[in-house]
Design a protein around this motif. Sequence first.
Motif, PDB file in Angstrom:
ATOM      1  N   LEU A 143      39.498  48.467  47.505  1.00  0.00           N
ATOM      2  CA  LEU A 143      40.334  49.087  46.477  1.00  0.00           C
ATOM      3  C   LEU A 143      39.806  48.856  45.068  1.00  0.00           C
ATOM      4  O   LEU A 143      39.953  49.715  44.192  1.00  0.00           O
ATOM      5  CB  LEU A 143      41.763  48.533  46.570  1.00  0.00           C
ATOM      6  N   VAL A 144      39.192  47.701  44.851  1.00  0.00           N
ATOM      7  CA  VAL A 144      38.742  47.317  43.510  1.00  0.00           C
ATOM      8  C   VAL A 144      37.223  47.201  43.520  1.00  0.00           C
ATOM      9  O   VAL A 144      36.673  46.244  44.073  1.00  0.00           O
ATOM     10  CB  VAL A 144      39.371  45.985  43.070  1.00  0.00           C
ATOM     11  N   PRO A 145      36.523  48.159  42.932  1.00  0.00           N
ATOM     12  CA  PRO A 145      35.058  48.060  42.873  1.00  0.00           C
ATOM     13  C   PRO A 145      34.623  46.764  42.196  1.00  0.00           C
ATOM     14  O   PRO A 145      35.215  46.347  41.208  1.00  0.00           O
ATOM     15  CB  PRO A 145      34.666  49.281  42.028  1.00  0.00           C
ATOM     16  N   ASP A 146      33.620  46.135  42.757  1.00  0.00           N
ATOM     17  CA  ASP A 146      33.118  44.864  42.217  1.00  0.00           C
ATOM     18  C   ASP A 146      34.229  43.814  42.165  1.00  0.00           C
ATOM     19  O   ASP A 146      34.317  43.012  41.223  1.00  0.00           O
ATOM     20  CB  ASP A 146      32.535  45.051  40.817  1.00  0.00           C
ATOM     21  N   ALA A 147      35.091  43.803  43.178  1.00  0.00           N
ATOM     22  CA  ALA A 147      36.230  42.878  43.164  1.00  0.00           C
ATOM     23  C   ALA A 147      35.779  41.427  43.105  1.00  0.00           C
ATOM     24  O   ALA A 147      36.394  40.608  42.424  1.00  0.00           O
ATOM     25  CB  ALA A 147      37.100  43.098  44.401  1.00  0.00           C
ATOM     26  N   ASP A 148      34.698  41.090  43.799  1.00  0.00           N
ATOM     27  CA  ASP A 148      34.228  39.702  43.781  1.00  0.00           C
ATOM     28  C   ASP A 148      33.832  39.284  42.374  1.00  0.00           C
ATOM     29  O   ASP A 148      34.164  38.194  41.909  1.00  0.00           O
ATOM     30  CB  ASP A 148      33.041  39.520  44.736  1.00  0.00           C
TER      31      ASP A 148
END
Length: 322
Positions: A205-210
């Motif tokens: 859901l969240v690009p580049d979440a890490d």
Amino acid sequence: MRPGKGSRPRTKTRPRHLDAAPAMVVSVDRGRWGCVLDGDPERLIVAMRARELGRTPIVVGDQVDVVGDLSGKPDTLARIVRVADRSTVLRRTADDTDPFERVVVANAEQLFIVVALADPPPRTGFVERAMVAAYVGGLQPILCLTKHDLVAESEFAAAFEDLDLTIIYGGIEDPLDPVRELLHDKLTAFIGHSGVGKSTLVNRLVPDADRATGTVSGVGKGRHTSTQSVALPLPDGGWVVDTPGLRSFGLAHITPDDVIKAFSDLSEAIEDCPRGCTHLGPPADPECALDQLPGTQRRVAAIRLLLTALNSNDPWFRGQSG
């Protein structure tokens, strides 16, 4: 004669901070709070709690007022001077004997309860307890099922059909559009046991979440990101609060009356119940007023499953994973 140390009279007048800027707390780390100004993910600052707030608890999702250096530059520090009243609160305790409440997230509108249909196998008790916490705290629960590709057919969701619970699939093979539609422009908390695919869903859901998680959680002294809740911005509007994998979901702070009062169509009826009624019905409560309501038998029965989970001593009902 020179006055001694501490002889200066104290004033109870607190500064008004008329120039304070509104912000939302997105992370907490050892006395430092990550905040975004005006809800803008690009305007991330680090703040400490002002002395006049004492030990006022501040959690992810809190709406606060901040003063000081609001540039967000490295090594700058603002101050949180006010915490707004919370519209909703998701609370839990370590277990059902723990007197200390832990606020998981404030002001969330929804609670995504992420459950795998296989590996680990699902248990209704955790879902029911999470639903109790959501209803009592003012959040709308949503059941998000993962790994249904490993199970040809499952009746797990049918256990909740009489509670008007929204159920959605969020496994790695499932399309994201239905999930995104539910999350759009809302603050949503995600909870679930370790291994159910919650973090995988957040990463989708969240690009580049890490990278984003590391940025907003690294505001204090470097606590590992998996041990704390973090609010992450969704590309199309809204926020996801990623919480650590839970081993328990204690509800020591919740009573049966609290649960019933969360349902507007039933809340008035329990005023006619005898003192000490647990609302579980016969034989425990033969005079429970819920049994006198016409046309609500299935709904009352479904809510009594929540009450049974609330009262159960079974560790699976408490949500423990091992």
